[in-house]
Scaffold this active site. Structure first.
Site, PDB file in Angstrom:
ATOM      1  CB  THR A  13      -0.898   0.010   1.255  1.00 40.86           C
ATOM      2  OG1 THR A  13      -1.731  -1.150   1.213  1.00 40.86           O
ATOM      3  CG2 THR A  13      -1.756   1.257   1.315  1.00 40.86           C
ATOM      4  N   GLY A  27       4.558   2.030  11.413  1.00 40.03           N
ATOM      5  CA  GLY A  27       4.369   0.721  12.048  1.00 40.03           C
ATOM      6  C   GLY A  27       5.575   0.297  12.869  1.00 40.03           C
ATOM      7  CB  CYS A  65      -2.226   7.418   8.049  1.00 44.22           C
ATOM      8  SG  CYS A  65      -2.803   5.905   8.857  1.00 44.22           S
ATOM      9  NE  ARG A 114      -6.707   1.271   6.605  1.00 46.09           N
ATOM     10  CZ  ARG A 114      -5.880   0.916   7.591  1.00 46.09           C
ATOM     11  NH1 ARG A 114      -6.333   0.645   8.787  1.00 46.09           N
ATOM     12  NH2 ARG A 114      -4.587   0.820   7.350  1.00 46.09           N
ATOM     13  CG  HIS A 165      -3.636   6.635  17.536  1.00 49.88           C
ATOM     14  ND1 HIS A 165      -4.517   5.737  18.088  1.00 49.88           N
ATOM     15  CD2 HIS A 165      -3.337   6.172  16.308  1.00 49.88           C
ATOM     16  CE1 HIS A 165      -4.761   4.771  17.217  1.00 49.88           C
ATOM     17  NE2 HIS A 165      -4.046   5.006  16.134  1.00 49.88           N
ATOM     18  CG  HIS A 198      -7.826   6.573   9.501  1.00 48.82           C
ATOM     19  ND1 HIS A 198      -8.052   5.261   9.836  1.00 48.82           N
ATOM     20  CD2 HIS A 198      -6.528   6.619   9.080  1.00 48.82           C
ATOM     21  CE1 HIS A 198      -6.948   4.544   9.629  1.00 48.82           C
ATOM     22  NE2 HIS A 198      -6.014   5.351   9.160  1.00 48.82           N
TER      23      HIS A 198
HETATM   24  P1  NAD Z   1       1.592  -3.764   3.074  1.00 46.01           P
HETATM   25  O1  NAD Z   1       1.401  -5.094   3.707  1.00 46.01           O
HETATM   26  O2  NAD Z   1       0.543  -3.234   2.161  1.00 46.01           O
HETATM   27  O3  NAD Z   1       2.963  -3.739   2.271  1.00 46.01           O
HETATM   28  C1  NAD Z   1       4.145  -4.301   2.752  1.00 46.01           C
HETATM   29  C2  NAD Z   1       4.795  -5.029   1.588  1.00 46.01           C
HETATM   30  O4  NAD Z   1       6.079  -5.493   1.989  1.00 46.01           O
HETATM   31  C3  NAD Z   1       4.004  -6.253   1.149  1.00 46.01           C
HETATM   32  O5  NAD Z   1       3.842  -6.171  -0.255  1.00 46.01           O
HETATM   33  C4  NAD Z   1       4.885  -7.445   1.558  1.00 46.01           C
HETATM   34  O6  NAD Z   1       4.789  -8.514   0.648  1.00 46.01           O
HETATM   35  C5  NAD Z   1       6.254  -6.834   1.498  1.00 46.01           C
HETATM   36  N1  NAD Z   1       7.258  -7.489   2.335  1.00 46.01           N
HETATM   37  C6  NAD Z   1       7.097  -8.437   3.283  1.00 46.01           C
HETATM   38  N2  NAD Z   1       8.291  -8.772   3.809  1.00 46.01           N
HETATM   39  C7  NAD Z   1       9.224  -8.005   3.205  1.00 46.01           C
HETATM   40  C8  NAD Z   1      10.619  -7.878   3.321  1.00 46.01           C
HETATM   41  N3  NAD Z   1      11.311  -8.625   4.185  1.00 46.01           N
HETATM   42  N4  NAD Z   1      11.241  -6.976   2.560  1.00 46.01           N
HETATM   43  C9  NAD Z   1      10.571  -6.207   1.688  1.00 46.01           C
HETATM   44  N5  NAD Z   1       9.238  -6.289   1.527  1.00 46.01           N
HETATM   45  C10 NAD Z   1       8.574  -7.180   2.274  1.00 46.01           C
HETATM   46  O7  NAD Z   1       1.885  -2.747   4.267  1.00 46.01           O
HETATM   47  P2  NAD Z   1       1.657  -1.177   4.242  1.00 46.01           P
HETATM   48  O8  NAD Z   1       0.250  -0.915   4.619  1.00 46.01           O
HETATM   49  O9  NAD Z   1       2.198  -0.601   3.012  1.00 46.01           O
HETATM   50  O10 NAD Z   1       2.520  -0.756   5.512  1.00 46.01           O
HETATM   51  C11 NAD Z   1       3.917  -0.537   5.436  1.00 46.01           C
HETATM   52  C12 NAD Z   1       4.324   0.352   6.592  1.00 46.01           C
HETATM   53  O11 NAD Z   1       3.639   1.601   6.458  1.00 46.01           O
HETATM   54  C13 NAD Z   1       3.971  -0.176   7.979  1.00 46.01           C
HETATM   55  O12 NAD Z   1       4.932   0.276   8.901  1.00 46.01           O
HETATM   56  C14 NAD Z   1       2.633   0.507   8.262  1.00 46.01           C
HETATM   57  O13 NAD Z   1       2.349   0.585   9.627  1.00 46.01           O
HETATM   58  C15 NAD Z   1       2.890   1.862   7.636  1.00 46.01           C
HETATM   59  N6  NAD Z   1       1.690   2.610   7.271  1.00 46.01           N
HETATM   60  C16 NAD Z   1       0.629   1.994   6.679  1.00 46.01           C
HETATM   61  C17 NAD Z   1      -0.493   2.744   6.353  1.00 46.01           C
HETATM   62  C18 NAD Z   1      -1.710   2.122   5.727  1.00 46.01           C
HETATM   63  O14 NAD Z   1      -2.781   2.676   5.880  1.00 46.01           O
HETATM   64  N7  NAD Z   1      -1.619   1.011   5.033  1.00 46.01           N
HETATM   65  C19 NAD Z   1      -0.519   4.116   6.579  1.00 46.01           C
HETATM   66  C20 NAD Z   1       0.613   4.737   7.128  1.00 46.01           C
HETATM   67  C21 NAD Z   1       1.709   3.961   7.477  1.00 46.01           C
END
Ligand code: NAD
Length: 349
Positions: free
Chosen positions: A13, A112, A142, A170, A196, A222
């Site tokens: 994402t 995260g 976020c 969400r 938070h 959210h």
């Molecule tokens: P996600 O699960 O959508 O994406 C993570 C990706 O990393 C996946 O495609 C997974 O296959 C891959 N992956 C797994 N192991 C790996 C490795 N060893 N090396 C490289 N890639 C690997 O997660 P996300 O939602 O994009 O979240 C990523 C970070 O961003 C987290 O810290 C999360 O808390 C933070 N975040 C997420 C959101 C959200 O709403 N999704 C918002 C803000 C921050």
């Protein structure tokens, strides 16, 4: 000047959006992205001309089996970049940090990860200067990013005695088909305050804030209900003007059809933004209400998109390229970010 060489680790994402944002910067070059799974997203990245790197040798073989070319592994990528944007799942970033250190590569982590993963937690308009020259920066989550943007703006103008935010979060991102709830509202966590508040204080150290969080069955944004006790009296109009003139905040009106988070996402799609992304935290101007020195308002956050500009600014701060105002202006231009009520009205006219 040579472009900063950037790698994106984790292409989910957030990672996909960070890669797109880097591609829009004229002072940065996207060397490649680290992808774990050889799926349609990997194939689309290749079709866009983005170089793929596997997590390790075994991963590389899985890509090759699917007929997808990989340029190497994460370790190979680290030999070719100045900085990594680590958007891997929670906890993996902290593991990767050891690798970044051993290869002398700077890194930006996501919300995260625990705050200790980095030298500081970051929101561009709050503490850009502190990130200058840092080796490791953590862009906060976020929800925290939005709270910091809005509360920092209010605090700067009127002072904040105390803030209380109730977060409707969400339940899942749109593609996360196995997450819920589908038909429930879940206090998450049940304990108050939610984490938070503490996370906001990793950026705004002295802010007196309590947060409470509920998970709700929606995927696209959210929404926060916020109450703030101001140190100085202010009218709703004065607060609206302050928020509208602050970076990366949009003040909208329900009378123009912005009646829900769904309408905000519809608006972002109409703007033609890549993936329909809203990088701005959105405040309903007609929700701003003042009783004495107590202020109330609603804010919405597109969780998939809001941290993209912060990651770009973090790179410029760490590499000491330009000051905060210049970096934010450059990032905002590149992503088409709107700021404030007036600009929104100008764009809509
Ligand atoms: P996600 O699960 O959508 O994406 C993570 C990706 O990393 C996946 O495609 C997974 O296959 C891959 N992956 C797994 N192991 C790996 C490795 N060893 N090396 C490289 N890639 C690997 O997660 P996300 O939602 O994009 O979240 C990523 C970070 O961003 C987290 O810290 C999360 O808390 C933070 N975040 C997420 C959101 C959200 O709403 N999704 C918002 C803000 C921050």
């Amino acid at each position: 000047m040579a472009r900063v060489r950037v790698g994106v680790v984790g292409y989910g994402t957030i990672g996909r959006r960070l890669a797109s944002a880097v591609l829009r910067q004229d002072d940065m070059a996207l060397v490649g992205v680290v992808k774990e799974t050889p799926d349609y997203r990997a194939r689309l990245a290749l079709q866009r001309g983005i170089r793929l790197y596997a997590v390790n040798e075994e991963g590389a073989r899985a890509f090759e089996k699917r007929g997808m070319a990989v340029a190497g592994t994460l370790e190979d990528l680290l030999g070719q970049v100045d900085v990594c944007l680590d958007a891997s799942p929670e906890g993996i970033g902290a593991e990767n940090r050891r690798l970044y250190e051993s290869k002398g590569v700077r890194a930006v982590f996501q919300g995260g990860e625990e705050p200790e993963v980095a030298d500081l937690s970051f929101v561009a308009q709050c503490n850009y200067e502190r990130a200058r020259g840092a080796r490791f920066v953590r862009v906060v989550s976020c929800n925290t990013t939005a709270l910091c943007r809005a509360l920092h703006a209010i605090d700067g103008a009127f002072g904040i005695e105390r803030a209380v935010a109730v977060l409707a979060r969400r339940a899942a991102d749109p593609h996360e088909t196995s997450k819920g709830p589908i038909d429930a509202i879940v206090p998450d966590p049940v304990s108050i305050p939610s984490h938070h508040a503490q996370d906001v204080r990793t950026v705004l150290q002295n802010l007196n804030i309590v947060t409470m969080a509920l998970k709700v069955p929606t995927t696209h944004m959210h929404a926060h209900s916020i109450m703030v006790d101001l140190k100085r009296e202010a009218s709703a109009q004065q607060v609206a003007e302050r928020l509208a003139s602050s970076p990366r905040l949009l003040v909208v009106s329900s009378s123009e059809g912005f009646k829900s988070t769904a309408h905000l996402i519809d608006y972002a799609r109409e703007l033609g933004r890549e993936r329909g992304d809203l990088y701005e935290a959105v405040i309903w101007g007609d929700s701003l209400h003042v009783e004495g020195r107590r202020l109330f308002f609603f804010m919405a956050i597109h969780q998939e998109a809001i941290v993209a500009p912060e990651n770009i600014d973090a790179i410029r701060a760490m590499l000491n390229l330009v000051d905060g105002a210049a970096s934010m202006a450059k990032t905002d231009r590149s992503l088409g970010i709107l700021s404030g009520q007036l600009k929104l009205e100008a764009r809509a006219a």
